[in-house]
Write an enzyme that holds these catalytic residues in place. Structure first.
Site, PDB file in Angstrom:
ATOM      1  N   LYS A  89       0.803  -1.014   0.176  1.00 51.45           N
ATOM      2  CA  LYS A  89       0.036  -0.166  -0.035  1.00 51.45           C
ATOM      3  C   LYS A  89       0.782   1.314   0.058  1.00 51.45           C
ATOM      4  O   LYS A  89       0.571   2.239  -0.890  1.00 51.45           O
ATOM      5  CB  LYS A  89      -1.125   0.002   1.118  1.00 51.45           C
ATOM      6  CG  LYS A  89      -1.679  -1.262   1.551  1.00 51.45           C
ATOM      7  CD  LYS A  89      -2.799  -1.026   2.556  1.00 51.45           C
ATOM      8  CE  LYS A  89      -2.084  -1.200   3.854  1.00 51.45           C
ATOM      9  NZ  LYS A  89      -1.305  -2.446   4.310  1.00 51.45           N
ATOM     10  N   ARG A  99      -9.353   1.200   8.557  1.00 55.05           N
ATOM     11  CA  ARG A  99      -9.200  -0.122   8.807  1.00 55.05           C
ATOM     12  C   ARG A  99     -10.140  -0.994   9.675  1.00 55.05           C
ATOM     13  O   ARG A  99      -9.652  -2.038  10.068  1.00 55.05           O
ATOM     14  CB  ARG A  99      -7.808  -0.048   9.761  1.00 55.05           C
ATOM     15  CG  ARG A  99      -6.499  -0.673   9.269  1.00 55.05           C
ATOM     16  CD  ARG A  99      -5.316  -0.535  10.123  1.00 55.05           C
ATOM     17  NE  ARG A  99      -4.385  -1.010   9.836  1.00 55.05           N
ATOM     18  CZ  ARG A  99      -3.247  -0.590   9.465  1.00 55.05           C
ATOM     19  NH1 ARG A  99      -3.206   0.533   8.788  1.00 55.05           N
ATOM     20  NH2 ARG A  99      -2.097  -1.397   9.402  1.00 55.05           N
ATOM     21  N   ARG A 107      11.694  -5.720   4.597  1.00 52.43           N
ATOM     22  CA  ARG A 107      11.659  -4.269   4.475  1.00 52.43           C
ATOM     23  C   ARG A 107      12.665  -3.306   5.174  1.00 52.43           C
ATOM     24  O   ARG A 107      12.886  -3.678   6.280  1.00 52.43           O
ATOM     25  CB  ARG A 107      10.327  -3.845   4.660  1.00 52.43           C
ATOM     26  CG  ARG A 107       9.940  -2.338   4.747  1.00 52.43           C
ATOM     27  CD  ARG A 107       8.676  -1.707   4.912  1.00 52.43           C
ATOM     28  NE  ARG A 107       7.891  -2.390   6.085  1.00 52.43           N
ATOM     29  CZ  ARG A 107       6.458  -2.326   6.042  1.00 52.43           C
ATOM     30  NH1 ARG A 107       5.978  -1.921   5.292  1.00 52.43           N
ATOM     31  NH2 ARG A 107       6.219  -2.798   7.091  1.00 52.43           N
ATOM     32  N   ARG A 125      11.673  -1.433  10.651  1.00 47.22           N
ATOM     33  CA  ARG A 125      10.603  -0.974  11.458  1.00 47.22           C
ATOM     34  C   ARG A 125      10.421  -1.907  12.629  1.00 47.22           C
ATOM     35  O   ARG A 125      10.782  -3.246  12.690  1.00 47.22           O
ATOM     36  CB  ARG A 125       9.119  -1.058  10.534  1.00 47.22           C
ATOM     37  CG  ARG A 125       8.837   0.263  10.093  1.00 47.22           C
ATOM     38  CD  ARG A 125       7.671   0.387   9.416  1.00 47.22           C
ATOM     39  NE  ARG A 125       6.622  -0.337   9.867  1.00 47.22           N
ATOM     40  CZ  ARG A 125       5.197  -0.437   9.138  1.00 47.22           C
ATOM     41  NH1 ARG A 125       5.284   0.371   8.067  1.00 47.22           N
ATOM     42  NH2 ARG A 125       4.388  -0.681   9.626  1.00 47.22           N
ATOM     43  N   ARG A 152      -0.098  -8.656  13.881  1.00 45.49           N
ATOM     44  CA  ARG A 152      -0.802  -7.600  12.763  1.00 45.49           C
ATOM     45  C   ARG A 152      -1.528  -8.241  11.743  1.00 45.49           C
ATOM     46  O   ARG A 152      -2.689  -7.566  11.531  1.00 45.49           O
ATOM     47  CB  ARG A 152       0.470  -6.880  12.091  1.00 45.49           C
ATOM     48  CG  ARG A 152       1.131  -5.751  13.006  1.00 45.49           C
ATOM     49  CD  ARG A 152       2.284  -5.421  12.374  1.00 45.49           C
ATOM     50  NE  ARG A 152       2.502  -4.584  11.255  1.00 45.49           N
ATOM     51  CZ  ARG A 152       3.456  -4.559  10.223  1.00 45.49           C
ATOM     52  NH1 ARG A 152       4.499  -4.992  10.728  1.00 45.49           N
ATOM     53  NH2 ARG A 152       3.294  -3.891   9.078  1.00 45.49           N
TER      54      ARG A 152
HETATM   55  P1  AP5 Z   1       5.041  -1.495   1.619  1.00 45.30           P
HETATM   56  O1  AP5 Z   1       4.696  -0.615   0.625  1.00 45.30           O
HETATM   57  O2  AP5 Z   1       5.574  -0.963   3.082  1.00 45.30           O
HETATM   58  O3  AP5 Z   1       3.545  -2.183   2.215  1.00 45.30           O
HETATM   59  P2  AP5 Z   1       2.225  -1.958   3.070  1.00 45.30           P
HETATM   60  O4  AP5 Z   1       1.162  -2.197   2.588  1.00 45.30           O
HETATM   61  O5  AP5 Z   1       2.423  -0.284   3.044  1.00 45.30           O
HETATM   62  O6  AP5 Z   1       2.897  -2.677   4.666  1.00 45.30           O
HETATM   63  P3  AP5 Z   1       2.860  -1.827   6.013  1.00 45.30           P
HETATM   64  O7  AP5 Z   1       3.291  -2.853   6.874  1.00 45.30           O
HETATM   65  O8  AP5 Z   1       3.451  -0.394   5.799  1.00 45.30           O
HETATM   66  O9  AP5 Z   1       1.061  -1.992   6.307  1.00 45.30           O
HETATM   67  P4  AP5 Z   1       0.707  -1.834   7.720  1.00 45.30           P
HETATM   68  O10 AP5 Z   1      -0.991  -1.812   7.108  1.00 45.30           O
HETATM   69  O11 AP5 Z   1       0.980  -3.195   8.465  1.00 45.30           O
HETATM   70  O12 AP5 Z   1       1.380  -0.679   8.442  1.00 45.30           O
HETATM   71  P5  AP5 Z   1       0.854   0.769   8.655  1.00 45.30           P
HETATM   72  O13 AP5 Z   1       1.973   1.473   8.790  1.00 45.30           O
HETATM   73  O14 AP5 Z   1      -0.221   1.061   7.989  1.00 45.30           O
HETATM   74  O15 AP5 Z   1       5.866  -2.942   1.290  1.00 45.30           O
HETATM   75  C1  AP5 Z   1       6.147  -3.936   1.964  1.00 45.30           C
HETATM   76  C2  AP5 Z   1       7.469  -4.435   1.464  1.00 45.30           C
HETATM   77  O16 AP5 Z   1       7.269  -5.086   0.271  1.00 45.30           O
HETATM   78  C3  AP5 Z   1       8.739  -3.328   1.309  1.00 45.30           C
HETATM   79  O17 AP5 Z   1       9.763  -4.060   1.538  1.00 45.30           O
HETATM   80  C4  AP5 Z   1       8.504  -3.212  -0.437  1.00 45.30           C
HETATM   81  O18 AP5 Z   1       9.747  -2.895  -0.814  1.00 45.30           O
HETATM   82  C5  AP5 Z   1       7.916  -4.591  -0.807  1.00 45.30           C
HETATM   83  N1  AP5 Z   1       7.209  -4.469  -2.005  1.00 45.30           N
HETATM   84  C6  AP5 Z   1       6.161  -3.758  -2.195  1.00 45.30           C
HETATM   85  N2  AP5 Z   1       5.470  -3.943  -3.333  1.00 45.30           N
HETATM   86  C7  AP5 Z   1       6.095  -4.652  -4.002  1.00 45.30           C
HETATM   87  C8  AP5 Z   1       5.933  -5.532  -5.253  1.00 45.30           C
HETATM   88  N3  AP5 Z   1       4.992  -5.353  -5.990  1.00 45.30           N
HETATM   89  N4  AP5 Z   1       6.834  -6.481  -5.501  1.00 45.30           N
HETATM   90  C9  AP5 Z   1       7.736  -7.083  -4.588  1.00 45.30           C
HETATM   91  N5  AP5 Z   1       7.981  -6.336  -3.431  1.00 45.30           N
HETATM   92  C10 AP5 Z   1       7.371  -5.331  -2.977  1.00 45.30           C
HETATM   93  O19 AP5 Z   1       0.359   0.474  10.453  1.00 45.30           O
HETATM   94  C11 AP5 Z   1       1.372   0.289  11.350  1.00 45.30           C
HETATM   95  C12 AP5 Z   1       0.587   0.224  12.666  1.00 45.30           C
HETATM   96  O20 AP5 Z   1      -0.135   1.443  12.956  1.00 45.30           O
HETATM   97  C13 AP5 Z   1      -0.548  -0.720  12.568  1.00 45.30           C
HETATM   98  O21 AP5 Z   1      -0.255  -2.008  13.252  1.00 45.30           O
HETATM   99  C14 AP5 Z   1      -1.543   0.040  13.781  1.00 45.30           C
HETATM  100  O22 AP5 Z   1      -0.957  -0.451  14.964  1.00 45.30           O
HETATM  101  C15 AP5 Z   1      -1.372   1.481  13.610  1.00 45.30           C
HETATM  102  N6  AP5 Z   1      -2.350   2.066  12.670  1.00 45.30           N
HETATM  103  C16 AP5 Z   1      -2.193   2.399  11.202  1.00 45.30           C
HETATM  104  N7  AP5 Z   1      -3.183   2.893  10.779  1.00 45.30           N
HETATM  105  C17 AP5 Z   1      -4.296   2.634  11.665  1.00 45.30           C
HETATM  106  C18 AP5 Z   1      -5.785   2.707  11.626  1.00 45.30           C
HETATM  107  N8  AP5 Z   1      -6.376   3.377  10.593  1.00 45.30           N
HETATM  108  N9  AP5 Z   1      -6.358   2.332  12.717  1.00 45.30           N
HETATM  109  C19 AP5 Z   1      -5.793   1.672  13.978  1.00 45.30           C
HETATM  110  N10 AP5 Z   1      -4.582   1.730  13.961  1.00 45.30           N
HETATM  111  C20 AP5 Z   1      -3.624   2.016  12.845  1.00 45.30           C
END
Ligand code: AP5
Length: 261
Positions: A51, A126, A167, A200, A211
Site C-alpha cells: 500500500k 481499517r 522491508r 521498523r 498484525r
Molecule cells: P509496503 O509498501 O511498505 O507495504 P504496506 O502495505 O504499506 O505495509 P505496511 O506494513 O506499512 O502496512 P501496515 O498496514 O501493517 O502498516 P501501517 O504503517 O499502516 O511494502 C512492504 C514491502 O514489500 C517493502 O519492502 C516493499 O519494498 C515490498 N514491495 C512492495 N510492493 C512490492 C511488489 N509489487 N513486489 C515486490 N516487493 C514489493 O500501520 C502500522 C501500525 O499503525 C498498525 O499496526 C496499527 O497499530 C497502527 N495503525 C495504522 N493505521 C491505523 C488505523 N487506521 N487504525 C488503527 N491503527 C492504525
C-alpha cells in the site's frame, strides 16, 4: 524467524521478477494525471501488501497528498507527543490504535488545503467503524467531487511474510526497499540520499503475526463492506511494482483492470 529467512532466501535466489527502479513505458506515462479531478482514494490490503509503495506512486502521478496513518502515528511516537505515547505500546503489540484517535488524526489532515483536489489514504480505514466515519466526513466535506475509489491490493500470505521481514526504509525520504525483492544498490544505504536504512520495530516475526491477525479480524470485513456498495476494486499485488502500478491507475480511472467486485 530463521525458517522465514531461509524461505525468503530461496525465493530471492529464484528471482522475484521485480526490476528495481525500472519503469517500462505505458500509455499511462503519456498522460498527465495532474489534471484529473481525483477525489479520495482508499488503499486496502494486508500489512506488507504494498500500500505504501503504491500510494507514493499514486500521489506523485496525480499530484495529491499521500496520507499514511501508520506514518503519522510513527512520527508522533518519534516526537513523543501525547498521541504518540498513547499509540506506542499498541503499535508495538501489532494491535490497532483506537478509532477515535485515528479518526481525529485523519480529520485534521484532510482539512488541509492540499487535500482539496483529492488524496490517497494508506492504512485507513481499517475497521468498519472507521469506514462509516469516513463516509460521513467526506459527505460533509465541501467540494468533494468524486465518490471515494477503494482499491484492494491482493497478496498471498507467504509473500507478505517475505515483504515484511525484508522491508527497510529510508528515515529521510521515506523510500521503501526490500533486502530480498528490491534491495538498495549499496547494502543498507538509501539509493537517493545515502542514509542508513532502518527496519521498523513492528517488522519482527512475533509482531507481524499479531498484525496479520488484527487484519483478518478487523480489516478484512471492509472488503465486504465496500463490495456490497459496489465500490470495491481489486488489483493483483503479487506482480512487479510497475505492473501493480499500471493496474492501480486503471482501477482508479475506472478501466478494464478495475474488475473483481
Ligand atoms: P509496503 O509498501 O511498505 O507495504 P504496506 O502495505 O504499506 O505495509 P505496511 O506494513 O506499512 O502496512 P501496515 O498496514 O501493517 O502498516 P501501517 O504503517 O499502516 O511494502 C512492504 C514491502 O514489500 C517493502 O519492502 C516493499 O519494498 C515490498 N514491495 C512492495 N510492493 C512490492 C511488489 N509489487 N513486489 C515486490 N516487493 C514489493 O500501520 C502500522 C501500525 O499503525 C498498525 O499496526 C496499527 O497499530 C497502527 N495503525 C495504522 N493505521 C491505523 C488505523 N487506521 N487504525 C488503527 N491503527 C492504525
Amino acid at each position: 524467524m530463521k525458517a522465514l529467512l531461509l524461505a525468503a532466501d530461496a525465493f530471492a535466489a529464484e528471482g522475484s521478477g521485480v526490476k528495481r527502479n525500472v519503469r517500462p513505458a505505458t500509455s499511462i506515462d503519456a498522460m498527465s494525471g495532474k489534471n484529473i479531478p481525483v477525489g479520495s482514494i482508499v488503499l486496502l490490503g494486508a500489512p506488507g501488501a504494498g500500500k505504501g509503495t503504491q500510494a507514493k506512486l499514486i500521489a506523485g502521478h496525480y499530484g495529491i497528498p499521500h496520507i499514511s496513518t501508520g506514518d503519522i502515528l510513527r512520527d508522533n511516537v518519534a516526537r513523543g507527543t501525547e498521541l504518540g505515547r498513547k499509540a506506542k505500546r499498541v503499535m508495538e503489540r501489532g494491535d490497532l490504535v483506537s478509532d477515535d484517535l485515528v479518526n481525529g488524526m485523519v480529520a485534521e489532515r484532510i482539512k488541509q488545503p492540499d487535500c482539496d483536489r483529492g488524496f490517497v489514504l494508506d492504512g485507513f480505514p481499517r475497521t468498519v467503524a472507521q469506514a462509516e466515519w469516513l463516509d460521513k466526513e467526506l459527505a460533509a466535506k465541501a467540494g468533494e467531487k468524486r465518490p471515494t475509489v477503494v482499491v484492494d491490493v491482493d497478496v498471498s500470505y507467504n509473500q507478505l511474510l517475505q515483504r515484511l521481514t525484508g522491508r527497510r526504509t529510508c528515515p529521510v525520504d521515506g523510500k521503501i526497499y526490500n533486502i530480498y525483492l528490491q534491495p538498495p544498490k549499496n547494502e543498507g544505504l538509501c539509493d537517493v540520499c545515502g542514509t542508513q536504512l532502518f527496519q521498523r520495530v513492528d517488522d519482527t516475526e512475533e509482531v507481524i503475526s499479531e498484525r496479520l491477525k488484527s487484519y483478518e479480524r478487523q480489516t478484512k470485513p471492509l472488503e465486504d463492506f465496500y463490495r456490497k456498495q459496489g465500490r470495491l476494486r481489486r488489483v493483483n499485488g503479487e506482480q512487479p511494482v510497475e505492473k501493480v502500478m499500471a493496474d492501480m491507475f486503471r482501477a482508479i480511472e475506472g478501466g478494464a483492470a478495475a474488475a473483481g467486485d
